[in-house]
Design a protein around this motif. Structure first.
Motif, short mmCIF file in Angstrom:
data_model
loop_
_atom_site.label_atom_id
_atom_site.label_comp_id
_atom_site.label_asym_id
_atom_site.label_seq_id
_atom_site.Cartn_x
_atom_site.Cartn_y
_atom_site.Cartn_z
N VAL A 29 -75.37 -43.98 33.36
CA VAL A 29 -75.44 -42.90 32.38
C VAL A 29 -74.89 -43.37 31.04
O VAL A 29 -75.42 -43.05 29.98
N ARG A 30 -73.82 -44.18 31.12
CA ARG A 30 -73.18 -44.65 29.88
C ARG A 30 -74.00 -45.74 29.19
O ARG A 30 -74.03 -45.81 27.97
N VAL A 31 -74.65 -46.62 29.98
CA VAL A 31 -75.33 -47.74 29.31
C VAL A 31 -76.71 -47.39 28.78
O VAL A 31 -77.21 -48.07 27.89
N CYS A 32 -77.32 -46.32 29.26
CA CYS A 32 -78.69 -46.03 28.84
C CYS A 32 -78.76 -45.74 27.34
O CYS A 32 -78.16 -44.79 26.86
N PRO A 33 -79.50 -46.58 26.56
CA PRO A 33 -79.57 -46.35 25.12
C PRO A 33 -80.44 -45.14 24.75
O PRO A 33 -80.44 -44.71 23.61
N PHE A 34 -81.18 -44.62 25.72
CA PHE A 34 -82.09 -43.51 25.40
C PHE A 34 -81.61 -42.20 26.01
O PHE A 34 -82.33 -41.21 26.00
N SER A 35 -80.40 -42.20 26.58
CA SER A 35 -79.81 -41.01 27.24
C SER A 35 -80.79 -40.40 28.24
O SER A 35 -80.93 -39.18 28.31
N ALA A 36 -81.48 -41.27 28.99
CA ALA A 36 -82.48 -40.75 29.93
C ALA A 36 -81.84 -40.36 31.25
O ALA A 36 -82.41 -39.56 32.00
N LEU A 37 -80.66 -40.92 31.58
CA LEU A 37 -80.02 -40.60 32.85
C LEU A 37 -78.92 -39.56 32.65
O LEU A 37 -78.22 -39.59 31.64
N SER A 38 -78.78 -38.68 33.63
CA SER A 38 -77.70 -37.70 33.55
C SER A 38 -77.29 -37.34 34.98
O SER A 38 -78.02 -37.58 35.94
N ILE A 39 -76.12 -36.74 35.11
CA ILE A 39 -75.66 -36.33 36.43
C ILE A 39 -75.79 -34.82 36.54
O ILE A 39 -75.46 -34.09 35.59
N GLU A 40 -76.34 -34.38 37.65
CA GLU A 40 -76.54 -32.94 37.82
C GLU A 40 -76.00 -32.49 39.17
O GLU A 40 -76.04 -33.25 40.15
N LYS A 41 -75.54 -31.25 39.20
CA LYS A 41 -74.98 -30.71 40.46
C LYS A 41 -76.11 -30.13 41.30
O LYS A 41 -76.99 -29.43 40.79
N GLU A 42 -76.08 -30.47 42.59
CA GLU A 42 -77.03 -29.87 43.51
C GLU A 42 -76.23 -29.29 44.65
O GLU A 42 -75.81 -30.01 45.56
N GLY A 43 -75.93 -28.02 44.58
CA GLY A 43 -75.04 -27.42 45.58
C GLY A 43 -73.65 -27.99 45.44
O GLY A 43 -73.10 -28.03 44.33
N SER A 44 -73.11 -28.54 46.52
CA SER A 44 -71.77 -29.10 46.45
C SER A 44 -71.82 -30.58 46.07
O SER A 44 -70.80 -31.19 45.82
#
Lengths: 162, 660
Positions: free
Chosen positions: B593-608
């Motif tokens: 998430v930090r290295v992507c220069p295009f902010s294409a990756l993100s962390i999302e919650k799925e339930g717990s």
């Protein structure tokens, strides 16, 4: 055409590309010699040399007019260095023992006196000859060995005796 | 599916076959494991060559294709299209470049052939791991961002708006119009610049689907083709555009005078000013670096505030950040004149009567500081002798090596205008040669000679100034073989157009490359002059290279047409090379998430639980995340990781490939 001379010139001037001149004439506009000699044009000499007319150039003696003020090299938009081409031509001419009489005389003066003309002194109002040492002026010290080596390196055709 | 590889080697005429021994290469390839057939042909990209591939797929059941030819940026699409015409998936094709990376750069045929063998072995190993992929369809935003509101930006915007697209023009100046606004007349027809530009400005401002942001700069661009997320910084004007009627009462009262940059330093302006009377938006603005109140940040002066009876002046305006999404971007940032003071021997900035071409333009402009009268800046007298000097800062290895393309005809135009205004003046143009290449330019040059303008074949080495401000020009004329000494009242240096700091900035923000002269690099110098190598970003006008007005307009209209064809379908087909995260291996360390220069990756919650998701619209498949992942959880189909390992194996053990 003299292929061997052109090759020799290119060997001396391996670091410049006079072929890229596009004749903007800035070297002629600023040249102090071109102002008084209508046949002296730095870019013309460069082009003639690279077209193979080196023999004509060194025979004509025109290359000895240059004062080496380096203005042409400084102002050239293409970094052609006409002044350096002229020095290279002079080297070639020296090898063939072609420098003018006056130049050889000057070279001898440098060896003997450390400058082009021998020291002559000045005459004061009361008609006394005043030399440098009378005025406590430093006389330049010349390393004769160094100058002899310089002439050897440049192949300047000069007989310095012993 | 077992790999049945077909290898197709192109001679490219003599381009490849002249250096690489093609038949030896073909025999080598045919012996590699998995290769069913290896062929060579003189032009593989021709329809006969393409048919060879198609026939083999049908008859021999080839299911992986390797084409050894030129760069994939040249013909990858050509061969993919050919493969797609058969039953085979088009992503089961790999190109190996044995032209640009081998035959063109090597001279020894033996060594070049050995290298070509390695290159081809790499592709053959790699292609065996390929899987069929499908293109990703993406909806596009039918909105276009035009950076720069000069003649090119305005023209492109008008064309796009007429085609029904929403357009936003961003200009860093407080008005649109660009450099052309300062011109008095245009070559070669000598029609007045304002008369042809002002109607275009009024046309673009009246179009409902065009939004104009002046005093603004693009500061951030994210996302990819079809969906660019753009952040625009709008700097405060300190005057309400809607309320101001440009009456000028404020400017009359303003006590601060500074050099006028709109007149290139030839006159003065107030701290509250308007660039020129036809400016759009037609409103004054306050220069925060000159205004006493804004500079000192104290409650002083305020004379303009008192003079304004429409209550338009707002000292408390703040910077504003505007965010929007666009389908495509046109870069039309223009260029800037060369800084003549860098050429010290011509004494610009030191000698009072040495000015630049654009300053002369201001002198002859009726809206300029002299109301169109040509004067000597030193004493305000009418000049009798004028000298134009060409190629200042151009065609010079110390400054710009390229030709500025406008200087010659610009000076001819200036000389003709000067001849009309100063009837008996002597006018010289010093130029090694005159480049009058455009339509009607040669006739214009002839017209100048007919009017008695003297052309000198040569450039002066330096300029000198005498005690009463005259400039001494010593110049050699090759046509007469004479050195002339001209005492000039006014010397005009032709300073052309070069790339500016903005090119550097915009290429960083948009991640588009520049050519060696600093201008924006086009995708192909002949066949794709308005696109950049980045899909969805186009270039118009001088931003791509110096141009005159007709060329700028043609280029801008070309860019507009390219944008229309790019967005018209409403959706884009994207290459399917996108990062894929294997959730079972992922430890959620967030390095990707930090290295992507295009902010294409993100962390999302799925339930717990939480999960890394990839935005396929933003991912370009660069592989940075995949390389950074410590758990090896990220892969990119047909790119990373197995294909790369196989490729390396092919490169290192190419001679043993036969036994693999």
């Amino acid at each position: 055409m003299h292929d061997s001379l052109t090759k020799e010139l290119k060997r001396i001037l391996y670091w410049i590309k006079p072929e890229i001149c596009f004749v903007c004439n800035r070297c002629v506009s600023g040249c102090p010699v071109a102002e008084v000699h209508s046949e002296y044009r730095p870019n013309k000499i460069v082009k003639l040399a690279y077209l193979g007319f080196i023999d004509e150039l060194i025979q004509s003696g025109i290359i000895w007019y240059c004062t080496q003020c380096l203005k042409c090299s400084e102002r050239c938009p293409m970094d052609v260095h006409p002044a350096s081409v002229i020095v290279a031509l002079r080297n070639i001419a020296s090898k063939k023992k072609l420098p003018p009489e006056a130049w050889i005389k000057m070279a001898k003066n440098i060896y003997v006196y450390g400058r082009i003309t021998p020291e002559m002194g000045v005459v004061s109002k009361d008609r006394k000859l005043i030399k440098r040492e009378d005025l406590n002026l430093r006389t330049p010290v010349v390393s004769k060995e160094l100058i002899r080596r310089l002439y050897d390196e440049t192949l300047f055709p000069i007989n310095l005796g012993d | 599916m077992e790999a049945r590889i077909g290898v197709y080697i192109c001679h490219c005429g003599k381009n490849i076959a002249g250096t690489v021994n093609v038949s030896e290469l073909r025999d080598f390839a045919s012996k590699l494991p998995g290769v069913i057939i290896a062929r060579d042909y003189v032009y593989m990209c021709s329809s006969t060559g393409q048919n060879l591939i198609k026939e083999d797929i049908k008859k021999l059941g080839i299911n992986r294709v390797v084409v050894a030819a030129c760069s994939p940026s040249m013909h990858l699409e050509t061969f993919r299209r050919a493969v797609a015409e058969t039953s085979l998936n088009k992503y089961l094709l790999e190109m190996s470049n044995i032209r640009e990376q081998c035959s063109w750069v090597h001279t020894d045929p033996k060594k070049a052939t050995e290298k070509a063998k390695r290159i081809i072995a790499m592709a053959i190993r790699k292609v065996s791991s390929f899987v069929p992929l499908e293109e990703i369809q993406r909806e596009v935003q039918r909105k276009v961002l035009v950076i720069g509101g000069g003649i090119a930006g305005i023209h492109a915007s008008i064309e796009l708006a007429k085609a029904g697209y929403e357009v936003t023009i961003v200009d860093k100046a407080p008005t649109i119009g660009g450099k052309m606004m300062f011109f008095d007349k245009t070559f070669p027809t000598l029609d007045c610049a304002q008369c042809i530009l002002a109607p275009r400005i009024s046309e673009v401002t009246k179009l409902n689907n065009v939004k104009i942001l002046t005093n603004s700069e693009v500061i951030e661009v994210r996302g990819g083709p079809g969906k660019f997320h753009v952040k625009i910084l709008k700097k405060p004007r300190y005057v309400d555009e809607a309320k101001c009627v440009a009456c000028g009462n404020c400017s009359e009262k303003c006590p601060v005078e500074v050099p006028n940059e709109w007149w290139f330093g030839l006159g003065k302006r107030k701290a509250i000013c308007i660039p020129f009377p036809q400016a759009y938006p037609n409103a004054y603005l306050i220069d925060p670096n000159a205004c006493l109140r804004l500079k000192l940040k104290r409650d002083v002066c305020g004379l303009c505030y008192k003079a304004c009876d429409r209550d338009a002046i707002k000292f408390d305006m703040n910077e504003e950040i505007i965010e929007d999404t666009f389908g495509a971007i046109i870069v039309a940032i223009g260029g800037e004149p060369f800084d003549a003071s860098r050429v010290v021997e011509y004494g610009y900035g030191k000698f009072r009567n040495v000015i630049t071409g654009i300053q002369f333009e201001i002198l002859t402009n009726v809206a300029g500081p002299t109301n169109g009268e040509i004067i000597r800046p030193s004493d305000g007298k009418e000049p009798r002798t004028l000298v134009f000097i060409q190629c200042v800062g151009f065609r010079n290895v110390n400054y710009n090596e390229y030709c500025c393309r406008i200087g010659c005809v610009e000076s001819i135009k200036h000389a003709i205008i000067a001849k009309e205004k100063l009837k008996d003046a002597t006018i010289y143009i010093c130029a090694p040669e005159i480049r009058a290449f455009g339509k009607g330019f040669e006739e214009f040059y002839k017209g100048a000679r007919e009017r008695g303008i003297i052309f000198i074949k040569g450039l002066p080495s330096e300029l000198k100034e005498d005690h009463d401000g005259k400039v001494i020009v010593q110049v050699y004329d090759a046509s007469t073989d004479k050195i002339l000494n001209i005492e000039a009242d006014l010397v005009i240096l032709s300073t052309g157009l070069q790339s500016s700091k903005d090119h550097e900035k915009i290429s960083e923000i948009l991640r588009i490359p520049r050519s060696s002269d600093g201008f924006i690099l086009e995708k192909h110098p002949k066949l794709d002059p308005t696109a950049t190598p980045i899909a969805g970003i186009f270039v118009a006008g001088v931003a791509q290279g110096p141009k005159d007005i007709p060329d700028s307009v043609a280029h801008a209209e070309g860019a507009a047409a390219r944008v229309i064809s790019f967005l018209a379908k409403g959706e884009l087909e994207l290459e399917p090379f996108k990062a894929k995260v294997n959730d079972e291996l992922c430890s959620k360390c967030l390095i990707c998430v930090r290295v992507c220069p295009f902010s294409a990756l993100s962390i999302e919650k799925e339930g717990s639980l939480s999960k890394i998701t990839v935005d396929e619209a933003l991912c370009i498949g660069c592989g940075i995340c995949a390389a950074a992942c410590p758990s090896g959880a990220i892969t990119i189909p047909n790119v990373f990781l197995e294909p790369i390992l196989l490729e390396i194996e092919g490169a290192l053990r190419w001679h043993r490939c036969m036994t693999l």
